[in-house]
Design a protein around this motif. Sequence first.
Motif, mmCIF file in Angstrom:
data_model
loop_
_atom_site.group_PDB
_atom_site.id
_atom_site.type_symbol
_atom_site.label_atom_id
_atom_site.label_comp_id
_atom_site.label_asym_id
_atom_site.label_seq_id
_atom_site.Cartn_x
_atom_site.Cartn_y
_atom_site.Cartn_z
ATOM 1 N N LYS A 229 -19.929 -82.173 20.930
ATOM 2 C CA LYS A 229 -18.780 -81.282 20.835
ATOM 3 C C LYS A 229 -17.503 -81.893 21.408
ATOM 4 N N LEU A 230 -17.633 -82.890 22.289
ATOM 5 C CA LEU A 230 -16.461 -83.478 22.947
ATOM 6 C C LEU A 230 -16.517 -85.000 22.882
ATOM 7 N N PRO A 231 -15.352 -85.663 22.950
ATOM 8 C CA PRO A 231 -15.369 -87.123 23.033
ATOM 9 C C PRO A 231 -15.881 -87.584 24.404
ATOM 10 N N VAL A 232 -16.573 -88.705 24.417
ATOM 11 C CA VAL A 232 -17.114 -89.259 25.657
ATOM 12 C C VAL A 232 -15.976 -89.549 26.633
ATOM 13 N N ASN A 233 -16.236 -89.348 27.916
ATOM 14 C CA ASN A 233 -15.312 -89.577 29.021
ATOM 15 C C ASN A 233 -14.156 -88.583 29.076
ATOM 16 N N GLN A 234 -14.188 -87.541 28.283
ATOM 17 C CA GLN A 234 -13.164 -86.503 28.399
ATOM 18 C C GLN A 234 -13.395 -85.748 29.705
ATOM 19 N N THR A 235 -12.314 -85.467 30.429
ATOM 20 C CA THR A 235 -12.405 -84.718 31.673
ATOM 21 C C THR A 235 -12.408 -83.225 31.358
ATOM 22 N N TYR B 139 -21.059 -93.691 44.841
ATOM 23 C CA TYR B 139 -21.393 -93.949 43.435
ATOM 24 C C TYR B 139 -21.167 -92.681 42.613
ATOM 25 N N ARG B 140 -21.093 -92.839 41.301
ATOM 26 C CA ARG B 140 -20.901 -91.699 40.412
ATOM 27 C C ARG B 140 -22.020 -90.683 40.605
ATOM 28 N N GLY B 141 -21.643 -89.419 40.502
ATOM 29 C CA GLY B 141 -22.623 -88.341 40.517
ATOM 30 C C GLY B 141 -22.899 -87.903 39.091
ATOM 31 N N TYR B 142 -24.092 -87.385 38.843
ATOM 32 C CA TYR B 142 -24.483 -86.966 37.495
ATOM 33 C C TYR B 142 -25.178 -85.619 37.541
ATOM 34 N N VAL B 143 -24.919 -84.811 36.541
ATOM 35 C CA VAL B 143 -25.681 -83.582 36.347
ATOM 36 C C VAL B 143 -26.177 -83.584 34.905
ATOM 37 N N THR B 144 -27.434 -83.235 34.731
ATOM 38 C CA THR B 144 -28.031 -83.125 33.404
ATOM 39 C C THR B 144 -28.498 -81.690 33.225
ATOM 40 N N SER C 55 -20.678 -86.366 34.470
ATOM 41 C CA SER C 55 -20.602 -87.209 35.667
ATOM 42 C C SER C 55 -19.283 -86.980 36.369
ATOM 43 N N TRP C 56 -19.178 -87.502 37.571
ATOM 44 C CA TRP C 56 -17.927 -87.439 38.309
ATOM 45 C C TRP C 56 -17.761 -88.719 39.119
ATOM 46 N N ALA C 57 -16.501 -88.994 39.463
ATOM 47 C CA ALA C 57 -16.164 -90.206 40.206
ATOM 48 C C ALA C 57 -16.828 -90.175 41.582
ATOM 49 N N PRO C 58 -17.067 -91.345 42.150
ATOM 50 C CA PRO C 58 -17.682 -91.388 43.484
ATOM 51 C C PRO C 58 -16.867 -90.585 44.494
ATOM 52 N N LYS C 59 -17.565 -89.840 45.322
ATOM 53 C CA LYS C 59 -16.885 -89.121 46.403
ATOM 54 C C LYS C 59 -16.514 -90.128 47.480
ATOM 55 N N LEU C 60 -15.423 -89.864 48.151
ATOM 56 C CA LEU C 60 -14.937 -90.815 49.158
ATOM 57 C C LEU C 60 -15.886 -90.881 50.346
ATOM 58 N N ILE C 61 -15.989 -92.079 50.887
ATOM 59 C CA ILE C 61 -16.775 -92.303 52.097
ATOM 60 C C ILE C 61 -15.787 -92.591 53.219
ATOM 61 N N ASN C 62 -15.967 -91.939 54.351
ATOM 62 C CA ASN C 62 -15.089 -92.174 55.499
ATOM 63 C C ASN C 62 -15.423 -93.560 56.067
ATOM 64 N N VAL D 260 -19.935 -79.851 43.508
ATOM 65 C CA VAL D 260 -19.573 -80.621 42.314
ATOM 66 C C VAL D 260 -18.053 -80.605 42.223
ATOM 67 N N PRO D 261 -17.406 -81.752 42.040
ATOM 68 C CA PRO D 261 -15.943 -81.762 41.915
ATOM 69 C C PRO D 261 -15.469 -80.880 40.758
ATOM 70 N N HIS D 262 -14.240 -80.436 40.857
ATOM 71 C CA HIS D 262 -13.669 -79.574 39.820
ATOM 72 C C HIS D 262 -13.611 -80.284 38.475
ATOM 73 N N ASP D 263 -13.188 -81.552 38.477
ATOM 74 C CA ASP D 263 -13.083 -82.326 37.245
ATOM 75 C C ASP D 263 -14.328 -83.184 37.060
ATOM 76 N N VAL D 264 -15.019 -82.997 35.954
ATOM 77 C CA VAL D 264 -16.185 -83.814 35.619
ATOM 78 C C VAL D 264 -15.929 -84.483 34.274
ATOM 79 N N HIS D 265 -16.661 -85.552 34.025
ATOM 80 C CA HIS D 265 -16.507 -86.305 32.779
ATOM 81 C C HIS D 265 -17.680 -86.004 31.859
ATOM 82 N N TYR D 266 -17.345 -85.732 30.624
ATOM 83 C CA TYR D 266 -18.358 -85.517 29.603
ATOM 84 C C TYR D 266 -18.958 -86.869 29.252
ATOM 85 N N GLU D 267 -20.269 -87.010 29.391
ATOM 86 C CA GLU D 267 -20.945 -88.282 29.112
ATOM 87 C C GLU D 267 -21.710 -88.258 27.800
#
Length: 166
Positions: free
Chosen positions: A131-137, A90-95, A154-161, A117-124
């Motif tokens: 300061k930024l548009p929503v969902n901008q990476t 599932y998506r990860g979130y940092v506040t 937030s960031w996309a779900p990390k892969l599950i093996n 935390v992945p290198h690319d995160v999404h601005y929520e």
Amino acid sequence: MPWTSEEPYGGFTQCKNCTVHSLFKTDPTKISVKRQEALGGDPKDSTLQLFRRLSKLREKESFQFGSLKTGYTLKNGADIFWFIRESAGYRGYVTLFNMGLQEVIHLSLHDLSNFTVPHDVHYEYQWPTVKLPVNQTIDADNLLVQPKSITILSWAPKLINPRKKQ
């Protein structure tokens, strides 16, 4: 937390010395999310919208059964309380709550949290100033966090093996 418009508090808490209120140097007896919108405050910047946004996060899977990591940083002008919620698949979130009063803080989420935390995160979301548009990476290692603000990324779900037994 119960919300009431009744005096003497006229807001959604009866706590006179709540941590968030004291860190943001606000008086909870003078904050009313109801009055803020009623008296012509911009609805998108209101405390009520912030409360709604944070409450909506609780519906996300990572908040319901994911892991939680929290921390507080007070150094080099940073005065940041943060928490990370993540659940596999599932998506990860940092506040980030920046309680600093003056300066924009430059930080790396990995260095701040010592969490993968992945290198690319999404601005929520950001409050009170957007300061930024929503969902901008954006780059998780090159963030500028505004003073007296709350930022949600937030960031996309990390892969599950699929071969690994859960």
